[in-house]
Design an enzyme around this catalytic site. Structure first.
Site, mmCIF file in Angstrom:
data_model
loop_
_atom_site.group_PDB
_atom_site.id
_atom_site.type_symbol
_atom_site.label_atom_id
_atom_site.label_comp_id
_atom_site.label_asym_id
_atom_site.label_seq_id
_atom_site.Cartn_x
_atom_site.Cartn_y
_atom_site.Cartn_z
ATOM 1 N N GLU A 89 -1.537 -88.381 -66.883
ATOM 2 C CA GLU A 89 -2.954 -88.688 -67.035
ATOM 3 C C GLU A 89 -3.857 -87.478 -66.778
ATOM 4 O OE1 GLU A 89 -2.676 -93.415 -65.824
ATOM 5 O OE2 GLU A 89 -3.174 -91.962 -64.267
ATOM 6 N N ASP B 174 -0.628 -100.549 -72.545
ATOM 7 C CA ASP B 174 0.080 -101.818 -72.760
ATOM 8 C C ASP B 174 -0.961 -102.918 -72.873
ATOM 9 O OD1 ASP B 174 -0.089 -103.294 -69.899
ATOM 10 O OD2 ASP B 174 0.173 -101.148 -69.580
#
Length: 230
Positions: free
Chosen positions: A12, A198
């Site tokens: 990230e 997701d």
């Protein structure tokens, strides 16, 4: 202007650190802080670790040591908005805890005692993020509610309960509300920007492992585009 940027995991923040000029690293309490320049701005990028406690520690250290003018939380999230696909982005309109319950004392579900029910991001940062969307090509971005808790959500029963409590929730993750709460305490402007890894269902663990790098990269590109708007 100095901007603090917080991500939980290496994928990230990796693209952000790789893109920095004149990086200088300091480690405090096992948390690395990398100061330098990115998109023409002074920045400090940190990988906080996963969850609300480590995110709170990292945010507090970042504010106390580097005194940023604003903080951006970047990274991945599970999606709850039907119109979004994996890789798309949610810009926070508000941030709430989904796993807090002190309703016995008259607080809203998700509201910590003696804290606001929702943490509201800085208007200028949200506006800059909206303008940055145009530079991302096919990636879609919306503004919406992001909820935070110390659990990875992949249980349909729990998902149903969360949506009953927070019907407008666009995404959920594990750090944003903690970061927002610390920013609220220190009166530091913030925004949370998350890319979906997701869709918070039974396939979430598989999707997360497969798409984390993609989501982290998309979110990092969004942060760089936002910095260019400031």
């Amino acid at each position: 202007m100095k901007i603090g940027i917080i991500g939980a995991m290496e994928p990230e923040v990796a693209h952000l650190v790789e893109s920095m000029e004149n990086p200088s690293s300091t480690t405090i309490a096992g948390i690395e802080f990398v100061a330098g320049q990115l998109a023409g701005k002074d920045v400090v990028v940190t990988r906080s670790g996963i969850g609300k406690v480590t995110a709170s520690i990292a945010t507090t250290l970042l504010i106390e040591k580097y005194a940023p003018d604003a903080i951006i939380n970047t990274g991945s999230a599970g999606g709850f908005a039907d119109e979004l696909a994996i890789g798309d982005i949610v810009i926070s309109s508000e941030v709430r805890h989904h796993d807090v319950d002190v309703t016995a004392f008259g607080y809203e579900i998700g509201q910590m005692a003696q804290q606001p029910a929702a943490f509201i991001p800085d208007t200028a940062l949200v506006t800059a993020a909206q303008k940055a969307v145009a530079s991302l090509g096919e990636v879609k971005a919306i503004e919406g509610l992001i909820c935070t808790g110390d659990s990875f959500i992949c249980d349909p029963v729990r998902t149903k309960t969360m949506l009953e409590h927070f019907p407008t929730m666009a995404a959920c993750e594990m750090e944003g509300a903690a970061i927002a709460q610390v920013c609220h305490q220190f009166d530091v402007p913030f925004v949370v920007i998350r890319s979906l890894s997701d869709n918070a269902n039974n396939d979430s663990p598989v999707d997360f492992d497969e798409y984390l790098v993609k989501a982290g990269h998309h979110s990092a590109l969004m942060v760089i585009a936002l910095l260019e708007q400031l």
